[in-house]
Design a protein around this motif. Structure first.
Motif, mmCIF file in Angstrom:
data_model
loop_
_atom_site.group_PDB
_atom_site.id
_atom_site.type_symbol
_atom_site.label_atom_id
_atom_site.label_comp_id
_atom_site.label_asym_id
_atom_site.label_seq_id
_atom_site.Cartn_x
_atom_site.Cartn_y
_atom_site.Cartn_z
ATOM 1 N N CYS A 1 38.711 27.314 44.833
ATOM 2 C CA CYS A 1 38.289 28.038 46.037
ATOM 3 C C CYS A 1 37.049 28.900 45.825
ATOM 4 C CB CYS A 1 39.426 28.929 46.542
ATOM 5 S SG CYS A 1 40.821 28.000 47.193
ATOM 6 N N GLY A 2 36.278 28.642 44.801
ATOM 7 C CA GLY A 2 35.086 29.458 44.578
ATOM 8 C C GLY A 2 34.567 29.279 43.172
ATOM 9 N N TYR A 3 34.009 30.353 42.622
ATOM 10 C CA TYR A 3 33.449 30.327 41.273
ATOM 11 C C TYR A 3 34.079 31.467 40.485
ATOM 12 C CZ TYR A 3 30.195 27.001 43.189
ATOM 13 O OH TYR A 3 29.654 25.887 43.785
ATOM 14 N N ALA A 4 34.643 31.117 39.341
ATOM 15 C CA ALA A 4 35.464 32.058 38.584
ATOM 16 C C ALA A 4 34.691 32.655 37.419
ATOM 17 C CB ALA A 4 36.720 31.356 38.068
ATOM 18 N N THR A 5 35.023 33.890 37.109
ATOM 19 C CA THR A 5 34.505 34.551 35.912
ATOM 20 C C THR A 5 34.872 33.740 34.678
ATOM 21 O OG1 THR A 5 34.595 36.774 36.865
ATOM 22 C CG2 THR A 5 34.822 36.602 34.477
ATOM 23 N N LEU A 6 33.918 33.605 33.767
ATOM 24 C CA LEU A 6 34.211 32.934 32.501
ATOM 25 C C LEU A 6 34.795 33.944 31.526
ATOM 26 C CD1 LEU A 6 31.137 30.583 31.985
ATOM 27 C CD2 LEU A 6 33.434 29.975 32.738
ATOM 28 N N HIS A 7 36.014 33.701 31.107
ATOM 29 C CA HIS A 7 36.655 34.562 30.115
ATOM 30 C C HIS A 7 36.048 34.341 28.738
ATOM 31 C CE1 HIS A 7 39.798 36.814 28.068
ATOM 32 N NE2 HIS A 7 39.963 35.793 27.245
ATOM 33 N N HIS A 8 35.603 33.123 28.472
ATOM 34 C CA HIS A 8 35.093 32.758 27.149
ATOM 35 C C HIS A 8 33.948 31.772 27.346
ATOM 36 C CE1 HIS A 8 34.971 31.359 23.017
ATOM 37 N NE2 HIS A 8 35.921 32.214 22.667
ATOM 38 N N VAL A 9 32.731 32.203 27.012
ATOM 39 C CA VAL A 9 31.562 31.366 27.305
ATOM 40 C C VAL A 9 31.459 30.146 26.403
ATOM 41 C CG1 VAL A 9 30.220 33.282 28.231
ATOM 42 C CG2 VAL A 9 30.055 32.738 25.785
ATOM 43 N N VAL A 10 32.256 30.107 25.337
ATOM 44 C CA VAL A 10 32.223 28.944 24.446
ATOM 45 C C VAL A 10 33.254 27.907 24.864
ATOM 46 C CG1 VAL A 10 32.456 28.138 22.062
ATOM 47 C CG2 VAL A 10 31.341 30.334 22.533
ATOM 48 N N ASP A 11 34.517 28.332 25.009
ATOM 49 C CA ASP A 11 35.529 27.337 25.387
ATOM 50 C C ASP A 11 35.663 27.175 26.902
ATOM 51 O OD1 ASP A 11 37.189 29.398 26.411
ATOM 52 O OD2 ASP A 11 38.367 29.531 24.570
ATOM 53 N N LYS A 12 34.915 28.005 27.668
ATOM 54 C CA LYS A 12 34.823 27.907 29.133
ATOM 55 C C LYS A 12 36.135 28.241 29.846
ATOM 56 C CE LYS A 12 30.574 26.427 28.670
ATOM 57 N NZ LYS A 12 30.521 26.208 27.210
ATOM 58 N N SER A 13 37.061 28.934 29.183
ATOM 59 C CA SER A 13 38.256 29.398 29.883
ATOM 60 C C SER A 13 37.855 30.439 30.922
ATOM 61 C CB SER A 13 39.256 29.990 28.890
ATOM 62 O OG SER A 13 38.667 31.034 28.132
ATOM 63 N N LYS A 14 38.674 30.586 31.962
ATOM 64 C CA LYS A 14 38.279 31.351 33.141
ATOM 65 C C LYS A 14 39.251 32.470 33.461
ATOM 66 C CE LYS A 14 36.097 27.207 35.022
ATOM 67 N NZ LYS A 14 36.380 26.425 33.781
ATOM 68 N N GLU A 15 38.752 33.447 34.220
ATOM 69 C CA GLU A 15 39.572 34.495 34.816
ATOM 70 C C GLU A 15 39.502 34.355 36.329
ATOM 71 O OE1 GLU A 15 38.675 38.415 33.492
ATOM 72 O OE2 GLU A 15 38.716 37.878 31.358
ATOM 73 N N ASP A 16 40.591 34.728 36.985
ATOM 74 C CA ASP A 16 40.709 34.504 38.433
ATOM 75 C C ASP A 16 40.050 35.653 39.202
ATOM 76 O OD1 ASP A 16 41.348 33.295 40.760
ATOM 77 O OD2 ASP A 16 43.493 33.736 40.693
ATOM 78 N N ARG A 17 38.718 35.695 39.139
ATOM 79 C CA ARG A 17 37.983 36.734 39.860
ATOM 80 C C ARG A 17 36.577 36.246 40.191
ATOM 81 N NH1 ARG A 17 36.724 43.078 38.025
ATOM 82 N NH2 ARG A 17 36.059 43.749 40.107
ATOM 83 N N MET A 18 36.137 36.484 41.411
ATOM 84 C CA MET A 18 34.759 36.214 41.824
ATOM 85 C C MET A 18 34.183 37.526 42.350
ATOM 86 S SD MET A 18 33.223 33.338 44.471
ATOM 87 C CE MET A 18 33.551 34.258 45.999
ATOM 88 N N GLU A 19 33.371 38.183 41.530
ATOM 89 C CA GLU A 19 32.814 39.480 41.925
ATOM 90 C C GLU A 19 31.826 39.306 43.081
ATOM 91 O OE1 GLU A 19 32.460 42.806 39.876
ATOM 92 O OE2 GLU A 19 33.058 42.112 37.883
ATOM 93 N N SER A 20 31.676 40.373 43.855
ATOM 94 C CA SER A 20 30.851 40.283 45.067
ATOM 95 C C SER A 20 29.397 40.012 44.748
ATOM 96 C CB SER A 20 30.977 41.570 45.887
ATOM 97 O OG SER A 20 30.439 42.690 45.197
#
Length: 624
Positions: free
Chosen positions: A502-521
């Motif tokens: 549903c959007g674009y998620a914060t990258l928790h880890h820029v190497v393994d590309k794991s994500k966090e469930d947040r899209m900052e304004s």
């Protein structure tokens, strides 16, 4: 397997011919003699190969040593010379040429590809915006993985990562208003303005950071009000029938609720947080960062001049002057965290990244908007201190040997390096230098990059806009297609690695590309906006006869003569200027002052850096 043998044989034959010609005739590395083939010899890659064969551990040297290697000594071998009579040349010059990989890759950008990237940026924005409106509004942010809204963390008031920003006031909608106009969607802009007028109130029991509320909410409300009411704006007929300055009234109401932060402080530097209902919390800390306290002047100053009330500009300017007086007498630098009651520096790190960045930005932008000479004098002095004490690397950006120029974090009193990382917020600085009519491009790929370890040491990346912003401003200043390629790389990387249901998620880890469930304004208000503008040559902002700047949150405000007119006398009539004139500095300028602004005319629209230096930086960030 037969074709592989043929390819290997051809490569070996080419290298053999190059070496024979070099050794026999002392010719340079690029030889053609008029034939339709081009012989080249890459000393750098061979040097790395030889050292690997000798068992040398490349990790035993610094990144600059690994790039430059040992110097090729001038012995009896012909490879060390280019003719007996030639003067001594750096081996770096062997990479010069007009047909290397970087020139081929970056020297042009087709119009069709530019149009494709523009459409891609627009689609990226609407995928995030539409899903926010569908799944999250009226809450502050979208959780793009779970397709839900997010508001303040009321169960954990100490969660300042969330609560500093989210105030239960439809943050993403407000922050995104002027982006809708930049993308040409007048209808949705008008609908969004009506929603804000009808649904948003700041009478909330929310404790928010003054800085974030100022740049994201107050700045957007002021910008949108100006665009609604200013007949000179470039976006066509956007006026809203029956509009009665409601956005300006909302902005005024919010600013009044932020004013308690400036009360009961011994220095005039504001508290970092306020409760929108009750004022400064009883348990508020007395420490704040330089950027947070010193980056309020643009929004507060415009508000004061729109409504004719000097209060807001006065408190913001008083905070800037208070911080300025606390700078080091030896270096002229400021720290990053200060005690608002004692004026003592708690954080003595001076740099261009988090905690410091927008302080410098707003000194210059305040001068551009308001014409106060004091602001520019402070900026000039701060800029000189930055060049004297923060800049490291070779003296010239595009000549000579040594590490690439970069700005490091130092102790504000001694100028000694405090750590070996640079963070993503520092990427704003090339854009600021463009505004100061200088050109320098420092390439930052990570959230925070350790230039000694050659690796990111903060792996979290919340889709920040600073690199995109500077890329856009550099392209506007130079029209160099290199920056279009940089923007395309960013755009495609975000699409590939950050897009979720549903959007674009914060990258928790820029190497393994794991994500966090947040899209900052700011992803919608800045990152998408700058990407779209980068590829939209015909945007009304670029064609307008009037001039505009962007706030630190990317909101559009005009450079308007009415902002240079005050309805009150000088704010500080009894004080001497905030920038006391110092004794003239008779010491010669240090050798690390940048020469990057000295760009020969013939190179102004070629690669920003010569190919060898581009390769050096690629190696530095692990792309080689």
């Amino acid at each position: 397997m037969q074709w592989r043998s043929i390819v290997v044989g051809l490569v070996v034959l080419r290298l053999s011919l190059s070496c024979v010609l070099w050794l026999a005739f002392g010719l340079g590395p690029n030889v053609s003699w008029g034939f339709n083939f081009h012989l080249s010899f890459n000393l750098h890659k061979l040097d790395l190969l030889f050292r690997e064969e000798k068992g040398t551990d490349p990790r035993g040297n610094s990144w600059s040593q690994r790039i430059q290697g040992h110097k090729y000594e001038e012995t009896a071998t012909t490879c060390a010379k280019v003719g007996e009579e030639s003067t001594k040349r750096s081996y770096l010059s062997f990479f010069d040429g007009n047909k290397d990989e970087y020139v081929r890759r970056y020297s042009s950008f087709p119009d069709a590809l530019k149009a494709k990237m523009k459409d891609m940026a627009k689609e990226m924005f609407y995928f995030g915006y539409d899903n926010y409106m569908k799944y999250a509004f009226p809450e502050d942010e979208l959780n793009p993985i779970d397709c839900e809204g997010r508001g303040p963390d009321v169960l954990n008031p100490s969660n300042i990562n969330i609560n500093d920003v989210l105030g239960n006031y439809s943050l993403t909608l407000i922050d995104t208003l002027d982006t809708l106009l930049v993308l040409g969607n007048v209808t949705e802009f008008q609908r969004a303005v009506k929603l804000v007028i009808d649904t948003v109130s700041f009478d909330k029991d929310s404790t928010v950071q003054v800085f974030e509320a100022n740049i994201r909410i107050l700045g957007s409300l002021i910008s949108s009000h100006i665009l609604l009411t200013d007949p000179k704006h470039p976006f066509g007929k956007v006026g809203l029938e029956g509009y009665d300055n409601e956005l300006l009234h909302l902005a005024h109401d919010l600013a009044v609720r932020l004013l308690p932060a400036f009360e009961n402080t011994s220095t005039g530097i504001p508290y970092p947080r306020v409760n929108l209902k009750t004022g400064v919390p009883p348990d508020s800390i007395n420490e704040t960062c330089t950027a947070g306290a010193g980056s309020l002047l643009v929004e507060f100053g415009i508000l004061s001049r729109l409504i004719g009330d000097s209060t807001f500009e006065w408190v913001a300017r008083r905070a800037v002057k208070a911080l300025w007086k606390l700078r080091s007498n030896e270096t002229g630098l400021l720290g990053n965290v200060v005690n608002i009651q004692t004026g003592q520096w708690v954080g003595k790190q001076s740099g261009l990244g988090a905690g410091m960045d927008s302080f410098y930005e707003y000194l210059l932008k305040s001068y551009i908007l308001f014409g106060e000479k004091e602001d520019y004098r402070m900026f000039q002095a701060a800029y000189e201190s930055i060049q004297n004490h923060l800049r490291r690397g070779r003296e010239s950006c595009n000549e000579g040997e040594g590490d690439p120029p970069l700005y490091v974090n130092v102790n504000m009193f001694s100028g000694e390096i405090m750590n070996t990382w640079i963070d993503s917020l520092q990427a704003f600085f090339p854009g600021l230098q463009i505004m100061h009519i200088q050109l320098l491009h420092e390439i930052l790929y990570k959230r925070r990059y350790n230039w000694q370890l050659q690796a990111p040491d903060v792996l979290f990346y919340p889709l920040r806009p600073e690199l995109v912003e500077s890329t856009y401003l550099l392209y506007q200043a130079t029209k160099n297609p290199f920056y279009l390629h940089v923007g395309m790389d960013i755009l495609q990387s975000l699409e590939k690695n950050a897009k979720v249901r549903c959007g674009y998620a914060t990258l928790h880890h820029v190497v393994d590309k794991s994500k966090e469930d947040r899209m900052e304004s700011f992803f919608l208000s800045e990152t998408c906006k700058y990407l779209y503008l980068l590829f939209d040559e015909d945007n009304p902002l670029h064609k307008s006869d009037n001039k505009y700047i962007f706030t630190t949150e990317g909101h559009v405000v005009p450079i308007d003569k009415r902002f240079r007119e005050k309805q009150w006398n000088d704010l500080f009539p009894c004080e001497e200027g905030a920038l006391a004139e110092r004794e003239p500095n008779t010491r010669p300028p240090p050798s690390n002052i940048s020469n990057c602004n000295r760009i020969p005319e013939e190179r102004r629209y070629t690669l920003p850096l010569k190919s060898v230096y581009m390769r050096q930086i690629d190696h530095m960030v692990g792309l080689f």
